[in-house]
Each structure stands twice: as structure tokens, then as C-alpha cells.
Design an enzyme around this catalytic site. Structure first.
Site, PDB file in Angstrom:
ATOM      1  N   SER A   1      41.566  21.575  50.759  1.00 13.86           N
ATOM      2  CA  SER A   1      41.383  22.481  51.898  1.00 13.86           C
ATOM      3  C   SER A   1      40.424  21.926  52.942  1.00 13.86           C
ATOM      4  O   SER A   1      40.681  22.009  54.148  1.00 13.86           O
ATOM      5  CB  SER A   1      40.882  23.840  51.394  1.00 13.86           C
ATOM      6  OG  SER A   1      41.828  24.438  50.533  1.00 13.86           O
TER       7      SER A   1
ATOM      8  N   CYS B   1      41.969  24.172  45.069  1.00 18.05           N
ATOM      9  CA  CYS B   1      42.137  25.587  45.384  1.00 18.05           C
ATOM     10  C   CYS B   1      43.596  26.009  45.343  1.00 18.05           C
ATOM     11  O   CYS B   1      43.971  26.969  44.675  1.00 18.05           O
ATOM     12  CB  CYS B   1      41.542  25.895  46.755  1.00 18.05           C
ATOM     13  SG  CYS B   1      41.746  27.628  47.228  1.00 18.05           S
TER      14      CYS B   1
ATOM     15  N   CYS C   1      41.941  28.406  42.898  1.00 18.28           N
ATOM     16  CA  CYS C   1      41.862  29.770  43.425  1.00 18.28           C
ATOM     17  C   CYS C   1      43.206  30.485  43.505  1.00 18.28           C
ATOM     18  O   CYS C   1      43.346  31.619  43.047  1.00 18.28           O
ATOM     19  CB  CYS C   1      41.246  29.762  44.823  1.00 18.28           C
ATOM     20  SG  CYS C   1      39.876  28.630  45.064  1.00 18.28           S
TER      21      CYS C   1
ATOM     22  N   LYS D   1      45.148  30.881  40.077  1.00 15.56           N
ATOM     23  CA  LYS D   1      44.304  31.744  39.250  1.00 15.56           C
ATOM     24  C   LYS D   1      44.401  33.192  39.708  1.00 15.56           C
ATOM     25  O   LYS D   1      44.543  34.106  38.879  1.00 15.56           O
ATOM     26  CB  LYS D   1      42.854  31.273  39.315  1.00 15.56           C
ATOM     27  CG  LYS D   1      41.874  32.170  38.574  1.00 15.56           C
ATOM     28  CD  LYS D   1      40.444  31.838  38.958  1.00 15.56           C
ATOM     29  CE  LYS D   1      40.141  32.257  40.395  1.00 15.56           C
ATOM     30  NZ  LYS D   1      38.748  31.925  40.787  1.00 15.56           N
TER      31      LYS D   1
ATOM     32  N   ALA E   1      42.784   6.328  47.553  1.00 16.23           N
ATOM     33  CA  ALA E   1      42.019   5.514  48.497  1.00 16.23           C
ATOM     34  C   ALA E   1      40.593   5.358  48.008  1.00 16.23           C
ATOM     35  O   ALA E   1      40.030   6.264  47.388  1.00 16.23           O
ATOM     36  CB  ALA E   1      42.031   6.150  49.888  1.00 16.23           C
TER      37      ALA E   1
ATOM     38  N   TYR F   1      31.836  31.337  35.649  1.00 11.75           N
ATOM     39  CA  TYR F   1      32.860  32.225  36.179  1.00 11.75           C
ATOM     40  C   TYR F   1      34.269  31.789  35.794  1.00 11.75           C
ATOM     41  O   TYR F   1      35.147  32.628  35.567  1.00 11.75           O
ATOM     42  CB  TYR F   1      32.715  32.368  37.702  1.00 11.75           C
ATOM     43  CG  TYR F   1      33.111  31.163  38.515  1.00 11.75           C
ATOM     44  CD1 TYR F   1      34.411  31.025  38.984  1.00 11.75           C
ATOM     45  CD2 TYR F   1      32.190  30.174  38.828  1.00 11.75           C
ATOM     46  CE1 TYR F   1      34.781  29.922  39.740  1.00 11.75           C
ATOM     47  CE2 TYR F   1      32.553  29.072  39.577  1.00 11.75           C
ATOM     48  CZ  TYR F   1      33.849  28.947  40.035  1.00 11.75           C
ATOM     49  OH  TYR F   1      34.216  27.855  40.774  1.00 11.75           O
TER      50      TYR F   1
ATOM     51  N   GLU G   1      36.648  34.351  33.892  1.00 11.71           N
ATOM     52  CA  GLU G   1      37.885  34.747  34.556  1.00 11.71           C
ATOM     53  C   GLU G   1      39.090  34.502  33.660  1.00 11.71           C
ATOM     54  O   GLU G   1      39.955  35.376  33.503  1.00 11.71           O
ATOM     55  CB  GLU G   1      38.036  33.975  35.866  1.00 11.71           C
ATOM     56  CG  GLU G   1      37.098  34.459  36.962  1.00 11.71           C
ATOM     57  CD  GLU G   1      37.150  33.606  38.208  1.00 11.71           C
ATOM     58  OE1 GLU G   1      36.714  34.091  39.266  1.00 11.71           O
ATOM     59  OE2 GLU G   1      37.625  32.448  38.138  1.00 11.71           O
TER      60      GLU G   1
ATOM     61  N   HIS H   1      34.873  58.616  52.242  1.00  8.60           N
ATOM     62  CA  HIS H   1      35.018  59.426  51.034  1.00  8.60           C
ATOM     63  C   HIS H   1      36.472  59.817  50.818  1.00  8.60           C
ATOM     64  O   HIS H   1      37.183  60.085  51.785  1.00  8.60           O
ATOM     65  CB  HIS H   1      34.153  60.689  51.168  1.00  8.60           C
ATOM     66  CG  HIS H   1      34.183  61.575  49.965  1.00  8.60           C
ATOM     67  ND1 HIS H   1      33.514  61.278  48.795  1.00  8.60           N
ATOM     68  CD2 HIS H   1      34.833  62.752  49.751  1.00  8.60           C
ATOM     69  CE1 HIS H   1      33.725  62.229  47.913  1.00  8.60           C
ATOM     70  NE2 HIS H   1      34.526  63.138  48.471  1.00  8.60           N
TER      71      HIS H   1
ATOM     72  N   GLU I   1      31.559  53.953  48.943  1.00  4.94           N
ATOM     73  CA  GLU I   1      30.665  54.838  49.683  1.00  4.94           C
ATOM     74  C   GLU I   1      29.268  54.874  49.060  1.00  4.94           C
ATOM     75  O   GLU I   1      28.278  55.170  49.752  1.00  4.94           O
ATOM     76  CB  GLU I   1      31.236  56.246  49.759  1.00  4.94           C
ATOM     77  CG  GLU I   1      31.306  56.988  48.438  1.00  4.94           C
ATOM     78  CD  GLU I   1      31.898  58.383  48.598  1.00  4.94           C
ATOM     79  OE1 GLU I   1      31.252  59.231  49.239  1.00  4.94           O
ATOM     80  OE2 GLU I   1      33.007  58.602  48.074  1.00  4.94           O
TER      81      GLU I   1
END
Length: 492
Positions: free
Chosen positions: A15, A44, A49, A52, A116, A179, A183, A475, A480
Site C-alpha cells: 500500500s 494488507c 488486513c 483477515k 530488487a 493483536y 484476532e 440515542h 452515546e
């Protein structure tokens, strides 16, 4: 006329590298090339990402029938078809990779499907034998998952392998407490796998707010994940075999003879080879002495930057202890013509950060606008079940810095409470007593990642607790509570 083949050569098609390449070519009019040895889109899009998160979505349907009944729907639980999902997933990843290739092509970037490395300060050498020169070289090679230094660790898989499994295992042991480990523990459990997780530390998700990570650990256990902290593995082998100096022999049914266990993990070359995750049931022994057999073992024990055999040391580019490329605030290395962005620098290993670093690089080098990357107050999400969204300082980090107030509430959300489920959520603000600024916001709840993005804007702008208080609540929502907590739970 330039004596170089290109104004910019980017190594890495993830990315960050793709964004920098196409913006430099499209907006700044630079002559740009990019080399990628694997698939365009990087970690990613191809092995992180995106797939997943699609697996997260798939795993969340497990509770749909149970919750639906409380709302009057006559629903029955079905079975999960891994092959159908995996094929659809691969089709989507192919589409996204095509999008990345098209973006580069339409921006006028020359691409090379090759590895490369640096030959000198202005030359890259491709694995197809070609060499190309450029006024500036940008390294964006990302990172990779690593296995622990443990004999027979190749019997386990890493996160990259999850998306290519032929079948889902019946049982899996996940090693790690970060994480990624948490996950995938939640994902695989939601897809019907019996999940056990070992983490050597006292609590999972080290570095995040203690109260938030404690709630996630409790929720994981309540859902049926067998989570063991203060636990690691010391031995592993194919079930039914022990490795001795004379080669593999049959063990007893429990693989339990103490003399055999002492010899089990020798590095003898006669041990049978096995592809990651395909060697059959795996026997493991934990630091607490317990022995178990699992269909599969997943190592989620960290990632290292991809800097091996890149020519950095020969060129005088500094590489850190974990292999990260050392750069300044403008992403420049010790060599003036070479820059690096993204996970290969091991600064903040998040896709949006790599993209920001790529954009800042283009501003600095091609638009005569020196731009340092702001790595402060970056919102992030952990896609456990429930999710965690976080921005700013944890309570523990903030109280070490100054006097704080902590506003916090935990409750059962309306949607699942109506169905009689025990799920709880957490909303938390960490506030400076001196300035009244909100130093940190931590949310543990379904869709916490969606909530924290907007909270991140306010906190990045320097919002005070009183700014939150002046905001009218939406609400009835979980979020909230972020603007209705009036009395601090504690000060520190």
C-alpha cells in the site's frame, strides 16, 4: 536530460509503495518504476488486513441464529463451508490486486515482477538480471511473520498461511498474545475450530489499556476460547514420534516417557520434513508441563522487517536490531538518495501509516515541501470479538506522565442483552487534570473500530472533556456513553 533511467524507483508493491509511486508519477510528473517480487497489494491486501477482515465478517455469523430467535426469527444454525468462502476470498483478492496494477499502469509507472536489491546509491539490481538507475530509491518492502527459535517450529504455520489452508483444523493452538494472535483466535473459534491460546505474558494485548484488554480476555474465555497466560511451549513434534540421536522412533501412546521427552527436540537432521501445518497432529509440551496434541499450531509471535540481502550494509544504510531500516523524520536513510517507508522501518506498523509516509515522501522529494510524518495520536482497531478501538494514551501510560481523571463505564449492550447474552462493552476516557484534554479513548464493543475513527478526530484536534460533555448524545446507541459520562471513576 537526466542520466538516470528513472526519477524514482520503488522497491515493494504494498500500500505504501504503490501510493508513493503513483502519486509521484501522476501528480508530480516523475518518471517512476516499481518492483514487486510477490503480489501487488502487499501484506494488507493479500495476506493481512483485507482477507483477515473478511474472515472476521464470516466468523460473526455464528451467533446469528441464537440472537435472531430472541427477536422472533425462526432460524437454525448452519455449517460453515471453508472451501466456498476461501474460493470467494481468493477471487476478491485477485480483483484487488488487479486494481493495484491498474492504478500503477494508469499513472504511468513501469512495473517489474521481480525482486530488487540495492547495488549502489542510485542503482537497483533485479532478480531477472536487469539493473535500473534512479535519482531516488524508495524501499517499501514491508515485514513478514517469524517463527520462534524452537526446534521443529516449521511444523507450525504463521498468519500468512491461514488464507491458503486446504481445510480448517478441528483444533488449533495459537502461540502469542498480540493483536494478530487474538484476532485469529476469535476468527477461528467463530468458524468452528476448537481454539487454545498460549501467551507467555501475564495478560494478552501488551501495550494497550489494561482495563480494555482485560475485558477482551474475559470475553474470549466466555466464548469458549481456552486462553492460558503465563504459558509458552518448550517442545513440539509430530504426534507419535520422538527424535533421538539415532533418528525417529515410535513413542508410547501418551508420548510421556520422561527420557524420550528430553530427547524429543534435538536438532538431528534425520527428523522427517513436513510442510508448515501439513505434518499431521502435533504434540506440544508447555512450560507448565502439560502435554497436548493439536491438529495445527499457529505462531503469532511477531513480525520482522524484510531487509535480508537488500545490500543495505554494503551501502552504509543503518539497520536496527530487528532488521528495521533506520530513517529520519522525513523517511530518509543514512544515504541521501535512499528513503524507506512502512513496516520495513518498524515505526508504526499500520497500513494507513505507510500510506501517509508515502505521501509525505512525495511532498518532500518531488514537491519541494519537506513534510515529516506525524505519528502521534493514531487511531487503531483490534478485530477481536468484541472489537477494541483505541486512540491516544492508556490509563497506565497517562498516569505515569501526569495527574489524570478516568471516566469509564461498562454495560451490557441492548442488542445482545435483549437476547439474554452476557456480553459487555467498555467506554473509557483518560483526561488530563491540568489541561482537561482527552489524552486517550478506549472502546471495547461491537464495531468499536467504526466508533474510534470519529473519536480520533476530536482527540487529534485537542478536544477537552468539556467538549465531549457539550456534545448531544445519539440515542439509543452504545457510543452515546462517550459523551454522557459526567463523574470520573477515579483519579491517578
Amino acid at each position: 536530460m537526466s542520466t538516470y533511467d528513472y526519477d524514482l524507483f520503488v522497491i515493494g508493491g504494498g500500500s505504501g509503495g504503490v501510493r508513493a509511486a503513483r502519486v509521484a508519477a501522476g501528480d508530480a510528473g516523475a518518471r517512476v518504476a516499481l518492483a514487486e517480487e510477490d503480489r501487488y497489494g502487499g501484506t494488507c491486501v493479500i495476506r493481512g488486513c483485507v482477507p483477515k477482515k473478511l474472515m472476521v465478517f464470516a466468523s460473526e455469523f455464528t451467533d446469528a441464529a441464537e440472537v435472531g430467535k430472541a427477536y422472533g426469527w425462526n432460524m437454525t444454525s448452519g455449517t460453515f463451508d471453508w472451501h466456498s468462502f476461501r474460493d470467494h476470498l481468493n477471487t476478491e483478492l485477485d480483483r484487488l490486486e488487479g486494481v493495484y496494477r491498474s492504478l500503477l499502469k494508469n499513472s504511468g509507472v513501469d512495473t517489474f515482477d521481480a525482486r530488487a536489491k540495492l547495488k549502489d546509491a542510485h542503482t537497483v539490481e533485479l532478480s531477472n538480471g536487469e539493473t535500473k538507475t534512479a535519482k531516488t530509491i524508495l524501499v517499501a518492502t514491508g515485514g513478514r511473520p517469524v517463527r520462534p527459535d524452537l526446534p521443529n517450529a516449521d511444523l507450525g504455520i504463521v498468519s500468512d498461511d491461514i488464507f491458503h489452508l486446504e481445510t480448517l483444523p478441528k483444533s488449533i493452538l495459537i502461540i502469542g498474545g498480540g493483536y494478530i494472535a487474538c484476532e485469529f483466535a476469535c476468527i477461528l473459534h467463530g468458524l468452528g475450530v476448537e481454539v487454545t491460546q498460549y501467551y507467555r505474558g501475564a495478560q494478552i494485548l501488551r501495550g494497550f489499556d489494561d482495563e480494555a484488554r482485560g475485558l477482551i480476555a474475559e470475553a474470549m474465555r466466555d466464548r469458549g476460547i481456552e486462553l492460558h497466560t503465563g504459558t509458552n511451549i518448550v517442545q513440539m513434534a509430530l504426534d507419535g514420534q520422538v527424535y533421538t540421536s539415532s533418528g525417529p522412533t515410535a513413542s508410547d501412546a501418551a508420548l510421556g516417557a520422561s527420557a524420550q521427552q528430553q530427547d524429543l527436540m534435538s536438532n538431528d537432521d534425520t527428523a522427517p520434513e513436513a510442510s508448515p501445518g501439513r505434518g499431521g497432529p502435533i504434540w506440544v509440551k508447555a512450560t507448565n508441563g502439560r502435554e497436548r496434541v493439536f491438529d495445527m499450531v499457529l505462531f503469532a509471535t511477531g513480525r520482522n522487517p524484510n531487509t535480508d540481502d537488500m545490500g543495505f550494509e554494503e551501502l552504509g544504510i543503518e539497520v536496527g536490531r530487528r532488521g528495521e531500516v533506520v530513517v529520519d523524520a522525513f523517511s530518509k536513510t543514512a544515504v541521501d538518495s535512499v528513503y524507506a517507508i512502512g513496516d520495513v522501518t518498524n515505526r508504526v506498523n499500520l497500513t494507513p501509516v505507510a500510506i501517509r509516509e508515502g505521501m509525505a515522501f512525495v511532498e518532500t522529494v518531488f514537491k519541494d515541501n519537506p513534510t515529516a510524518v506525524d505519528h502521534d495520536l493514531i487511531p487503531s482497531a483490534i478485530f477481536t470479538q468484541p472489537e477494541m478501538g483505541t486512540v491516544g494514551m492508556s490509563e497506565e501510560a497517562a498516569r505515569d506522565q501526569e495527574e489524570i481523571e478516568v471516566y469509564c463505564t461498562s454495560f451490557r449492550p441492548m442488542r445482545t442483552a435483549f437476547a439474554g447474552k452476557p456480553d459487555r462493552v467498555l467506554m473509557k476516557l483518560v483526561v488530563s487534570v491540568a489541561t482537561r484534554k482527552v489524552l486517550g479513548c478506549h472502546i471495547v464493543a461491537p464495531n468499536a473500530g467504526e466508533m474510534i475513527q470519529l473519536a480520533g478526530i476530536a482527540i487529534k484536534m485537542g478536544a477537552t472533556k468539556e467538549d465531549f460533555d457539550r456534545t448531544v448524545a445519539v440515542h439509543p446507541t452504545m457510543s452515546e456513553e462517550i459523551v454522557t459520562m459526567k463523574t470520573p471513576m477515579r483519579t491517578a
